[in-house]
Design a protein around this motif. Structure first.
Motif, PDB file in Angstrom:
ATOM      1  N   PHE A  96      -5.876   3.133 -19.578  1.00  0.00           N
ATOM      2  CA  PHE A  96      -5.056   2.780 -18.412  1.00  0.00           C
ATOM      3  C   PHE A  96      -5.596   3.424 -17.128  1.00  0.00           C
ATOM      4  O   PHE A  96      -5.153   3.085 -16.032  1.00  0.00           O
ATOM      5  N   SER A  97      -6.527   4.363 -17.275  1.00  0.00           N
ATOM      6  CA  SER A  97      -7.202   4.933 -16.101  1.00  0.00           C
ATOM      7  C   SER A  97      -8.611   4.374 -15.934  1.00  0.00           C
ATOM      8  O   SER A  97      -9.414   4.923 -15.198  1.00  0.00           O
TER       9      SER A  97
ATOM     10  N   GLN B  61      -3.162  11.142 -13.415  1.00  0.00           N
ATOM     11  CA  GLN B  61      -2.487  12.277 -12.788  1.00  0.00           C
ATOM     12  C   GLN B  61      -1.818  11.915 -11.478  1.00  0.00           C
ATOM     13  O   GLN B  61      -2.073  10.844 -10.909  1.00  0.00           O
ATOM     14  N   ALA B  62      -0.958  12.807 -11.036  1.00  0.00           N
ATOM     15  CA  ALA B  62      -0.244  12.602  -9.774  1.00  0.00           C
ATOM     16  C   ALA B  62      -1.260  12.329  -8.669  1.00  0.00           C
ATOM     17  O   ALA B  62      -2.310  12.966  -8.598  1.00  0.00           O
ATOM     18  N   GLY B  63      -0.940  11.350  -7.828  1.00  0.00           N
ATOM     19  CA  GLY B  63      -1.830  11.000  -6.720  1.00  0.00           C
ATOM     20  C   GLY B  63      -2.675   9.771  -7.019  1.00  0.00           C
ATOM     21  O   GLY B  63      -3.167   9.125  -6.095  1.00  0.00           O
ATOM     22  N   ASP B  64      -2.835   9.428  -8.286  1.00  0.00           N
ATOM     23  CA  ASP B  64      -3.609   8.231  -8.637  1.00  0.00           C
ATOM     24  C   ASP B  64      -2.930   6.978  -8.098  1.00  0.00           C
ATOM     25  O   ASP B  64      -1.707   6.866  -8.126  1.00  0.00           O
ATOM     26  N   GLU B  65      -3.746   6.049  -7.626  1.00  0.00           N
ATOM     27  CA  GLU B  65      -3.241   4.725  -7.231  1.00  0.00           C
ATOM     28  C   GLU B  65      -3.488   3.792  -8.404  1.00  0.00           C
ATOM     29  O   GLU B  65      -4.626   3.684  -8.891  1.00  0.00           O
ATOM     30  N   ILE B  66      -2.439   3.132  -8.846  1.00  0.00           N
ATOM     31  CA  ILE B  66      -2.589   2.264 -10.018  1.00  0.00           C
ATOM     32  C   ILE B  66      -1.989   0.883  -9.749  1.00  0.00           C
ATOM     33  O   ILE B  66      -1.193   0.695  -8.821  1.00  0.00           O
ATOM     34  N   LEU B 109       2.514  -8.093 -10.462  1.00  0.00           N
ATOM     35  CA  LEU B 109       1.481  -7.110 -10.081  1.00  0.00           C
ATOM     36  C   LEU B 109       2.108  -6.153  -9.096  1.00  0.00           C
ATOM     37  O   LEU B 109       2.664  -6.580  -8.076  1.00  0.00           O
ATOM     38  N   HIS B 110       1.995  -4.877  -9.366  1.00  0.00           N
ATOM     39  CA  HIS B 110       2.629  -3.873  -8.516  1.00  0.00           C
ATOM     40  C   HIS B 110       1.631  -2.749  -8.258  1.00  0.00           C
ATOM     41  O   HIS B 110       1.266  -2.031  -9.193  1.00  0.00           O
ATOM     42  N   ARG B 111       1.217  -2.604  -7.033  1.00  0.00           N
ATOM     43  CA  ARG B 111       0.350  -1.467  -6.702  1.00  0.00           C
ATOM     44  C   ARG B 111       1.224  -0.282  -6.310  1.00  0.00           C
ATOM     45  O   ARG B 111       2.007  -0.368  -5.366  1.00  0.00           O
ATOM     46  N   PRO B 140      -6.450   1.346 -12.890  1.00  0.00           N
ATOM     47  CA  PRO B 140      -6.647   2.120 -11.662  1.00  0.00           C
ATOM     48  C   PRO B 140      -7.060   1.197 -10.511  1.00  0.00           C
ATOM     49  O   PRO B 140      -7.710   0.169 -10.733  1.00  0.00           O
ATOM     50  N   VAL B 141      -6.678   1.568  -9.289  1.00  0.00           N
ATOM     51  CA  VAL B 141      -7.228   0.911  -8.100  1.00  0.00           C
ATOM     52  C   VAL B 141      -8.663   1.402  -7.967  1.00  0.00           C
ATOM     53  O   VAL B 141      -8.929   2.596  -8.114  1.00  0.00           O
ATOM     54  N   ILE B 142      -9.609   0.490  -7.732  1.00  0.00           N
ATOM     55  CA  ILE B 142     -11.008   0.917  -7.596  1.00  0.00           C
ATOM     56  C   ILE B 142     -11.384   1.121  -6.127  1.00  0.00           C
ATOM     57  O   ILE B 142     -11.739   2.209  -5.706  1.00  0.00           O
TER      58      ILE B 142
END
Lengths: 147, 147
Positions: A96-97, B61-66, B109-111, B140-142
């Motif tokens: 998922f990452s 982890q906290a701060g990741d954009e998904i 889809l939810h960013r 993950p957002v790339i």
């Protein structure tokens, strides 16, 4: 109803049914040769939308930015962790990452531009999905920095 | 094999099976009250990942954009065209050119941003999905302008 009971009730619904709405036609024939992302030298391709879903393309036109959601039918669904990009020097990471195609529900996300529409055929690009990949949804990009 | 034969062969595979990997826990209880996009005043929420998929969260982890992909279980799957945002003054548009939840395969889809991780619980926000919505994938957002 407690949170636990609610979760239990919902998990009774074990799965949902996804129908292909069309298929990718591409010169990329094998997963081994496919770029990992559209920006990494992927070709343009055609999305052939099945007749029963063509109405859902109404008002789509050349120049539109869209998100194609595919079903990566060659992926392995029991993989939970990978070394990103198959590089053993990178730490083991939950799928998922990562953008690994191997994941519990093998969905692919592809942001592409519509180059031409021709009835049920959308010319789009660039896109890294291989020939024959089922397409399960198409959505417009709303904000360029958002999607 | 001609293109037509190939299409015919592939359409024999009529559907795929999607498994929920978790569920949204949110104060939004009803579809009627839900904002249409996360940026339109949606609350933060919790994604409760089912035990068998928790390994796939490793290193998140906290701060990741998904990007959270949900299954909009209340949607109508036989809707192909809509007036965007239910506004009859807007021209009828194919659902593939809208973000309508009503569509052949009701994927959302939810960013969102990861605010906290706590074993199988991801605190994320803001997100417009209602309480109980199944989650089927997380990516993950790339590139921020890409995903």
């Amino acid at each position: 109803m407690t949170n636990k009971e609610q979760l239990k009730g919902e998990t009774k619904r074990k799965h949902f049914r996804v129908e292909p709405i069309g298929f990718i036609r591409s010169d990329l024939k094998r997963r081994e040769g496919a770029p990992r992302q559209g920006r990494e030298g992927a070709p343009n391709a055609l999305i052939e939308v099945l007749p029963s879903y063509r109405k859902a393309l109404r008002r789509m036109q050349a120049g539109d930015e869209i998100i194609v959601i595919s079903w990566l039918h060659r992926a392995r669904r029991n993989v939970m962790e990978v070394h990103p990009r198959g590089d053993a020097s990178r730490p083991l990471t939950g799928v998922f990452s990562t953008r690994s195609p191997d994941r519990p529900n093998p969905l692919g996300l592809h942001r592409v531009k519509v180059l031409k529409t021709d009835r049920g055929k959308l010319h789009v690009g660039p896109i890294e999905a291989i020939d024959g990949t089922p397409v399960i949804d198409i959505k417009p990009v709303i904000n360029s920095d958002d999607w």
